[in-house]
Motif scaffolding. Structure first.
Motif, PDB file in Angstrom:
ATOM      1  N   ARG A 207      20.369 -18.128  -9.134  1.00  0.00           N
ATOM      2  CA  ARG A 207      21.169 -17.443 -10.151  1.00  0.00           C
ATOM      3  C   ARG A 207      21.991 -18.455 -10.939  1.00  0.00           C
ATOM      4  O   ARG A 207      22.481 -19.433 -10.390  1.00  0.00           O
ATOM      5  CB  ARG A 207      22.105 -16.418  -9.506  1.00  0.00           C
TER       6      ARG A 207
ATOM      7  N   SER B 117      21.734 -20.129  -4.831  1.00  0.00           N
ATOM      8  CA  SER B 117      20.606 -19.526  -4.128  1.00  0.00           C
ATOM      9  C   SER B 117      20.992 -18.169  -3.557  1.00  0.00           C
ATOM     10  O   SER B 117      22.117 -17.967  -3.091  1.00  0.00           O
ATOM     11  CB  SER B 117      20.141 -20.447  -2.996  1.00  0.00           C
ATOM     12  N   ASP B 118      20.047 -17.239  -3.593  1.00  0.00           N
ATOM     13  CA  ASP B 118      20.273 -15.924  -3.001  1.00  0.00           C
ATOM     14  C   ASP B 118      20.072 -15.920  -1.488  1.00  0.00           C
ATOM     15  O   ASP B 118      20.411 -14.946  -0.817  1.00  0.00           O
ATOM     16  CB  ASP B 118      19.316 -14.894  -3.621  1.00  0.00           C
ATOM     17  N   SER B 119      19.506 -16.998  -0.952  1.00  0.00           N
ATOM     18  CA  SER B 119      19.228 -17.056   0.484  1.00  0.00           C
ATOM     19  C   SER B 119      19.899 -18.279   1.090  1.00  0.00           C
ATOM     20  O   SER B 119      20.150 -19.269   0.394  1.00  0.00           O
ATOM     21  CB  SER B 119      17.716 -17.116   0.729  1.00  0.00           C
TER      22      SER B 119
END
Length: 492
Positions: free
Chosen positions: A323, A451-453
């Motif tokens: 993102r 990062s989303d993770s």
């Protein structure tokens, strides 16, 4: 994770109107320096998207208070520059720093170009040991592989520990910090030269060294002359003819080497896309079985990695999704007079900044809010084996390329872990914050890649580790290319 097209223009931007820098020995009045700290804190807290990636608001506030206390009684330009450099480094962002190239001419001349306080050799850090790679003509007894044990009575381990707090890197990636403090002729202004001269000013133009020569067990004392800045520049590799910064070497048996020491090609008319096309036409036409892409000296620059990978793949490759977050939609009016940039549209993101949470907006100007189009194959296609040589220097666009290549499975990473950070880095757009009383500039990245993770707090690990040691340096061996040759034999 991709940056905007002008990622590293921060290092190339010419400032039209800058505050006059005080003379190097002039003591800057404390009230003015405290005002500079107030401005810096205000700009960071309202604009910097990665300010609290690696710290907390309370800890950062204490760091600003400590800086005010340090400068309240006034300071010389050198002292102020070191203090602001240390504060910027505490953000733990590889693009947040007192950029040497963006300082006013008076500061560059006084702090980076004056005197003879530069050690007369290139060196690497090997397990916190300073190992000579190449010596200047004025120090012929410093053979490659010589270990420098101390400089002017200070053990080099203490020198390294003292300078690390001034270096920039993303998160916990200390390998990048150490790599910055090597001197290999890759930089116009070497960070070690700048910070060592300011932190450990020599009493004269000579250095008293204790060294351990290759093959010897007893340290020896040696006195060597320091280098003036033009002499340091003279040790850099010669500029290649024709202005081409990249070179394809086909002299080795079994593989070609594409040397790419920089992707910062903003101010050159050289057609890098045509060079890549010609290169891959040659390699495929001549059935060259393997290609080595040498990025070890390349910190980053333009977004060349996508175009490079497109010639190597035979099916689309999806980029890792990060993102793009920013702290503001419109820059507060009181900050604008102190912020320079190459693109004033950064002042107001407008509808491109979508509310994300109570702290951030998600930026969609260059990247969609969800995973975008994959990288598509592009002719000419190279079908041979691919190796990419990496180092901790790779911390921007080259870090992203190493990450993308590794994820695609199209090539083998050889060498050392990269710089950068898999949790995301900050960049894409920049302001150049000018402090009005000291004249010091600090780069301020505007977009955080998040990062989303969960991800490791470090760079990309190589598939094959190949790290220079003292013996290989003394013998002039390239351990990374040796590792490539060995791996190719195993795949025959």
């Amino acid at each position: 994770m991709r940056f905007a097209p002008l990622l590293a223009a921060a290092a190339l931007f010419a400032i039209a109107a800058t505050p006059a820098a005080p003379a190097v020995e002039t003591r800057i009045e404390g009230a003015g320096l405290v005002h500079d700290v107030d401005l810096l804190q205000s700009a960071y807290e309202r604009l910097h998207p990665g300010l609290y990636r690696s710290t907390t608001p309370a800890r950062m506030a204490r760091d600003f208070d400590a800086l005010r206390d340090e400068l309240r009684g006034g300071a010389t330009l050198a002292q102020a520059y070191m203090a602001f450099s240390r504060l910027a480094a505490q953000v733990k962002c590889g693009h947040t720093y007192t950029n040497f190239h963006n300082q006013p001419e008076a500061i560059r001349s006084a702090l980076f170009e004056a005197g003879r306080g530069r050690v007369p050799f290139h060196f690497r850090w090997v397990d916190q040991r300073m190992i000579v790679v190449r010596a200047a003509a004025s120090a012929p007894d410093l053979a490659p592989g010589t270990e420098v044990v101390s400089i002017n009575g200070v053990p080099v381990r203490e020198v390294l520990a003292a300078l690390l707090p001034y270096t920039r890197a993303d998160g916990a990636n200390d390998a990048k910090r150490i790599a910055q403090l090597q001197v290999l002729g890759d930089e116009k202004y070497e960070p070690f030269d700048v910070f060592f001269a300011l932190a450990f000013p020599a009493p004269g133009d000579m250095f008293d060294l204790v060294v351990l020569r290759p093959g010897e067990t007893t340290p020896q004392q040696m006195r060597v002359p320091g280098l003036a800045w033009p002499e340091r520049l003279a040790m850099r590799p010669a500029v290649r003819e024709g202005g081409a910064p990249w070179r394809l070497d086909r002299t080795r048996s079994g593989f070609a080497v594409l040397d790419m020491p920089t992707w910062a090609l903003y101010d050159t008319p050289w057609d890098w896309k045509a060079f890549l096309t010609d290169t891959f036409v040659q390699l495929e036409r001549d059935h060259v079985p393997a290609l080595v892409i040498d990025l070890r000296a390349n910190e980053g620059g333009m977004d060349i990695g996508d175009g490079l990978l497109a010639h190597l793949i035979d099916r689309p490759v999806q980029r890792p999704f990060y993102r793009q977050l920013v702290r503001y939609r419109s820059v507060p009016a009181d900050l604008r007079p102190h912020l320079d940039t190459w693109d004033r549209s950064f002042d107001d993101w407008g509808a491109d900044a979508i509310p994300f949470d109570v702290r951030y907006y998600q930026l969609t100007r260059w990247h969609p809010a969800s995973p975008g189009e994959p990288i598509a194959p592009e002719a000419p296609h190279y079908s041979g084996r691919v190796y990419v040589l990496t180092s901790a220097t790779n911390s921007s666009a080259t870090f992203q390329f190493a990450q993308l290549l590794h994820a695609s499975g199209r090539g083998t990473l050889v060498g050392e872990p990269t710089g950068g950070n898999l949790r995301g880095i900050n960049g894409s757009a920049f302001y150049f914050l000018r402090l009005p009383h000291s004249g010091i500039e600090l780069d301020l990245p505007l977009v955080a890649q998040v990062s989303d993770s969960p991800q490791p707090d470090g760079g990309v690990a190589p598939d094959i580790v190949a790290v220079p040691d003292r013996a290989s340096i003394a013998a002039g061996r390239d351990v990374a290319l040796e590792a490539v040759a060995k791996d190719l034999v195993s795949h025959r």
